[in-house]
Enzyme design. Sequence first.
Site, mmCIF file in Angstrom:
data_model
loop_
_atom_site.group_PDB
_atom_site.id
_atom_site.type_symbol
_atom_site.label_atom_id
_atom_site.label_comp_id
_atom_site.label_asym_id
_atom_site.label_seq_id
_atom_site.Cartn_x
_atom_site.Cartn_y
_atom_site.Cartn_z
ATOM 1 C CE LYS A 69 -4.205 -1.701 1.920
ATOM 2 N NZ LYS A 69 -5.231 -1.723 3.325
ATOM 3 C CG ASP A 105 -9.478 0.941 3.634
ATOM 4 O OD1 ASP A 105 -9.879 0.469 3.054
ATOM 5 O OD2 ASP A 105 -7.419 0.836 4.140
ATOM 6 N N GLY A 132 -2.501 2.154 13.684
ATOM 7 C CA GLY A 132 -1.324 1.521 12.847
ATOM 8 C C GLY A 132 -1.855 2.296 11.441
ATOM 9 C CB ALA A 134 -6.585 -0.275 10.654
ATOM 10 N NE ARG A 159 3.453 1.625 15.071
ATOM 11 C CZ ARG A 159 2.457 1.125 14.357
ATOM 12 N NH1 ARG A 159 2.421 0.518 15.146
ATOM 13 N NH2 ARG A 159 2.802 1.162 13.377
HETATM 14 P P1 ATR Z 1 -2.111 -1.874 10.886
HETATM 15 O O1 ATR Z 1 -1.706 -1.046 9.744
HETATM 16 O O2 ATR Z 1 -3.347 -2.735 10.892
HETATM 17 O O3 ATR Z 1 -3.470 -0.680 12.097
HETATM 18 P P2 ATR Z 1 -0.111 -2.445 12.566
HETATM 19 O O4 ATR Z 1 0.539 -0.440 11.682
HETATM 20 O O5 ATR Z 1 1.174 -3.354 12.736
HETATM 21 O O6 ATR Z 1 -0.949 -2.929 11.224
HETATM 22 O O7 ATR Z 1 -0.303 -1.927 13.844
HETATM 23 C C1 ATR Z 1 -0.940 -2.418 14.765
HETATM 24 C C2 ATR Z 1 -1.800 -1.976 15.913
HETATM 25 O O8 ATR Z 1 -2.078 -2.478 16.526
HETATM 26 C C3 ATR Z 1 -0.755 -0.673 16.865
HETATM 27 O O9 ATR Z 1 -1.504 -0.127 17.172
HETATM 28 C C4 ATR Z 1 -0.274 -1.787 17.699
HETATM 29 O O10 ATR Z 1 0.222 -1.056 18.745
HETATM 30 P P3 ATR Z 1 1.786 -0.681 18.740
HETATM 31 O O11 ATR Z 1 2.261 0.876 18.022
HETATM 32 O O12 ATR Z 1 2.317 -0.799 20.178
HETATM 33 O O13 ATR Z 1 2.856 -1.710 17.985
HETATM 34 C C5 ATR Z 1 -1.668 -2.589 18.486
HETATM 35 N N1 ATR Z 1 -1.173 -3.972 18.830
HETATM 36 C C6 ATR Z 1 -0.833 -5.128 18.394
HETATM 37 N N2 ATR Z 1 -0.750 -6.010 19.284
HETATM 38 C C7 ATR Z 1 -1.775 -5.491 20.220
HETATM 39 C C8 ATR Z 1 -0.891 -6.034 21.544
HETATM 40 N N3 ATR Z 1 -0.855 -6.670 22.274
HETATM 41 N N4 ATR Z 1 -1.404 -4.875 22.739
HETATM 42 C C9 ATR Z 1 -2.042 -3.897 22.655
HETATM 43 N N5 ATR Z 1 -1.651 -2.963 21.319
HETATM 44 C C10 ATR Z 1 -1.323 -3.590 20.282
#
Ligand code: ATR
Length: 280
Positions: A69, A105, A132, A134, A159
């Site tokens: 993307k 999206d 992230g 989304a 972030r």
């Molecule tokens: P996407 O593009 O699908 O949104 P991503 O960029 O991998 O995916 O983001 C995933 C999100 O889920 C992030 O906000 C991540 O938190 P971090 O920025 O701290 O990594 C969050 N996330 C994933 N696993 C998690 C967990 N076990 N507890 C809390 N937040 C989690």
Amino acid sequence: MAEAALKAFVCGHPIGHSRSPMIHGYWLEQYGIDGSYTAIDVAPADFPAFLKGLAAAGFRGGNVTIPHKEAAFAGVQRRDEAAEQIGAVNTLWFEDGVLCGGNTDAYGFAANLDHLAPGWARGDIAVVLGAGGASRATIHALKQRGFNDIRIVNRTVSRAQELADQFGKGVSAHPQAATGELLGDAALLVNTTALGMHGNEGLPADPAALPDHAIVTDIVYVPLETPLLAAARARGLKTVDGLGMLLHQAVPGFERWFGRRPEVTAGLRNLVVADLDAKK
Ligand code: ATR
């Protein structure tokens, strides 16, 4: 067999899990359109050449999914407003021979709530869990629909802060420990984290702290009812699952490539739900 008149695709790496061929295939058949929509596995190193070859291959356009993307964002000649704001492109099409990229999206997120929770955007305050890609799409949609106090909560606060800085006025960043107090006056809670997804069971926030009129929605749709949605429902709150976002985000692309605005119907939803059930 003769090649379809109108050709579109979804590309990603891997691509086998994508439900987009099922969605677009359903509409092509429903509307009797002489078109095709195929899944193409493109390795990251091959993506630039793939983009360059689209017109010669006869494609009207297509969808782009993980991990392409951002590369698609960089590789198109023109972008729509949502793609600019979100920093990612998920839909490609040609305009006068120019390769254009958009992001549907945010549209899909809002259209799903319009469909299943009319009036959802009357409030001012929303809490968004996650920071992230989304989350970006969600924040863009919320800003467009008039939310003026958008609170991003993320495990990694930096972030969330980056997103708050980018989206500007009315968007703030918070640590997970603040979630309870942030929820007290929120009209909408959105989970965009991977928590609650199959294989990553857990509750990203406790809906107990939300007011009675709050709506809770999850981007995750495997499982359809995430632990967050189950907890919100048990607490008597209105909930909306994430499958509708997937279905609605497909609408603008289909219309561009195949010339007809398709409808998200119960029949389409049931088809995808049956596939999710079969793969449980
Ligand atoms: P996407 O593009 O699908 O949104 P991503 O960029 O991998 O995916 O983001 C995933 C999100 O889920 C992030 O906000 C991540 O938190 P971090 O920025 O701290 O990594 C969050 N996330 C994933 N696993 C998690 C967990 N076990 N507890 C809390 N937040 C989690």
